[in-house]
Enzyme design. Structure first.
Site, mmCIF file in Angstrom:
data_model
loop_
_atom_site.group_PDB
_atom_site.id
_atom_site.type_symbol
_atom_site.label_atom_id
_atom_site.label_comp_id
_atom_site.label_asym_id
_atom_site.label_seq_id
_atom_site.Cartn_x
_atom_site.Cartn_y
_atom_site.Cartn_z
ATOM 1 N N ASP A 186 -43.026 -27.240 -3.434
ATOM 2 C CA ASP A 186 -41.741 -26.962 -2.796
ATOM 3 C C ASP A 186 -41.787 -27.469 -1.355
ATOM 4 O O ASP A 186 -42.342 -26.827 -0.474
ATOM 5 C CB ASP A 186 -41.431 -25.467 -2.825
ATOM 6 C CG ASP A 186 -40.037 -25.140 -2.302
ATOM 7 O OD1 ASP A 186 -39.425 -26.011 -1.662
ATOM 8 O OD2 ASP A 186 -39.558 -24.018 -2.539
ATOM 9 N N HIS A 191 -39.623 -24.618 5.602
ATOM 10 C CA HIS A 191 -40.895 -23.906 5.527
ATOM 11 C C HIS A 191 -41.989 -24.579 6.358
ATOM 12 O O HIS A 191 -43.119 -24.074 6.403
ATOM 13 C CB HIS A 191 -41.352 -23.791 4.077
ATOM 14 C CG HIS A 191 -40.361 -23.123 3.182
ATOM 15 N ND1 HIS A 191 -39.960 -21.818 3.360
ATOM 16 C CD2 HIS A 191 -39.664 -23.582 2.108
ATOM 17 C CE1 HIS A 191 -39.065 -21.503 2.437
ATOM 18 N NE2 HIS A 191 -38.866 -22.558 1.675
ATOM 19 N N ILE A 206 -39.978 -20.249 7.750
ATOM 20 C CA ILE A 206 -40.185 -19.032 6.967
ATOM 21 C C ILE A 206 -41.107 -19.320 5.781
ATOM 22 O O ILE A 206 -41.273 -20.474 5.370
ATOM 23 C CB ILE A 206 -38.853 -18.446 6.458
ATOM 24 C CG1 ILE A 206 -38.121 -19.460 5.550
ATOM 25 C CG2 ILE A 206 -37.980 -18.023 7.625
ATOM 26 C CD1 ILE A 206 -36.866 -18.914 4.890
ATOM 27 N N GLY A 209 -40.024 -18.046 -0.591
ATOM 28 C CA GLY A 209 -39.818 -16.834 -1.375
ATOM 29 C C GLY A 209 -40.799 -16.727 -2.522
ATOM 30 O O GLY A 209 -41.318 -15.648 -2.830
#
Length: 283
Positions: A186, A191, A206, A209
């Site tokens: 990903d 990120h 961040i 998830g």
């Protein structure tokens, strides 16, 4: 978002040949190996008697960041991962070849001033054409409300009513956790790159998830299936708040037989980051 294009979207099957190195890299991205002399951690990051973390199924045959393609008309910078679930039908091998078949199940329009929800389904098959896992991703499209709806959204677990957990597990993340995890497939820049992260509304990159979900998987296995990851049958989470790399994730468990409800908090900010968690174990 151009709903007419999304409704007609056909993904080509994705064949993914992965090795034990990929399995180890995924586990390292979840923080396994933080205690390098703990046999319970080494079994996921050392090739001798290596085991696959069940949540590996969410990254195998990953379609990439397809929503970034301009032809879909998606405001991709504002996408957030809303929910994720998987069901394991056959134990994941530590290496092999799998095939991912994808479809968009539904789009639910929350309104022009709100958002849209996109439901994506993956069926993962092995080289023998056996169904290994069913994986569902739900995307929260913050910039695409008012686009219209289609399909039927599947039902998801309700809120957790219990307040006093049966078990609590704390797992610290690394400041570089997202930079490791992204190597499993990903590559969304929010990120890794501070500029896109700020454009998306965050003061710094961040954590994925799915990385937070994988860390919750670690906590589940440690508590309810030590030494036997194949006991985990299914798992669901709702991503309620983002996690920042370097934070400690505190997972609270509420057990009812073979079913476990759970939620995760950021210890540093004392907020729930994963909610409505639900896991089922084989007896």
């Amino acid at each position: 978002m151009d709903l007419s294009v999304i409704k007609g979207l056909k993904f080509e099957p994705i064949n993914h040949c992965y090795t034990f190195k990929d399995t180890i890299l995924y586990a390292l991205g979840l923080g396994y190996g933080s205690n390098p002399v703990d046999p319970a951690e080494l079994e996921f990051v050392y090739e001798e008697n290596l085991k696959a973390v069940p949540s590996l199924c969410v990254v195998l045959a990953h379609p990439g960041f397809w929503a970034k393609d301009p032809k879909y008309g998606i405001d991709w910078v504002k996408i957030l991962h809303a929910e994720q679930d998987f069901e394991i039908h056959k134990p994941l091998p530590k290496e092999g070849t799998v095939r991912g078949e994808y479809e968009i199940e539904a789009v639910v329009d929350k309104g022009a001033d709100k958002a849209a929800m996109l439901y994506q389904l993956k069926k993962l098959y092995d080289a023998e054409d056996d169904l290994v896992a069913t994986v569902r991703s739900v995307l929260f499209m913050r910039g695409d409300g008012g686009c219209g709806s289609f399909g039927a959204a599947p039902a998801m677990p309700g809120a957790i009513e219990a307040t006093t957990p049966d078990q609590v597990v704390e797992i610290a993340t690394l400041p570089q956790q997202a930079l490791i995890y992204r190597l499993s497939g990903d590559f969304n820049p929010i990120h890794a790159d501070p500029a896109p992260a700020k454009k998306a509304g965050f003061d710094r990159p961040i954590l994925h998830g799915l990385c937070s979900m994988g860390i919750a998987t670690r906590a589940l296995l440690q508590t309810y299936a030590p030494g036997n990851p194949d006991k985990l049958k299914s798992m669901f989470v709702r991503f309620s708040k983002p996690v920042f790399p370097g934070e400690t994730i505190v997972t609270e468990f509420f057990q009812n037989g073979n079913e476990v409800r759970f939620r995760c908090r950021s210890k540093e900010r004392d907020i729930v980051v994963l909610d409505r968690g639900h896991a089922v174990f084989h007896a």
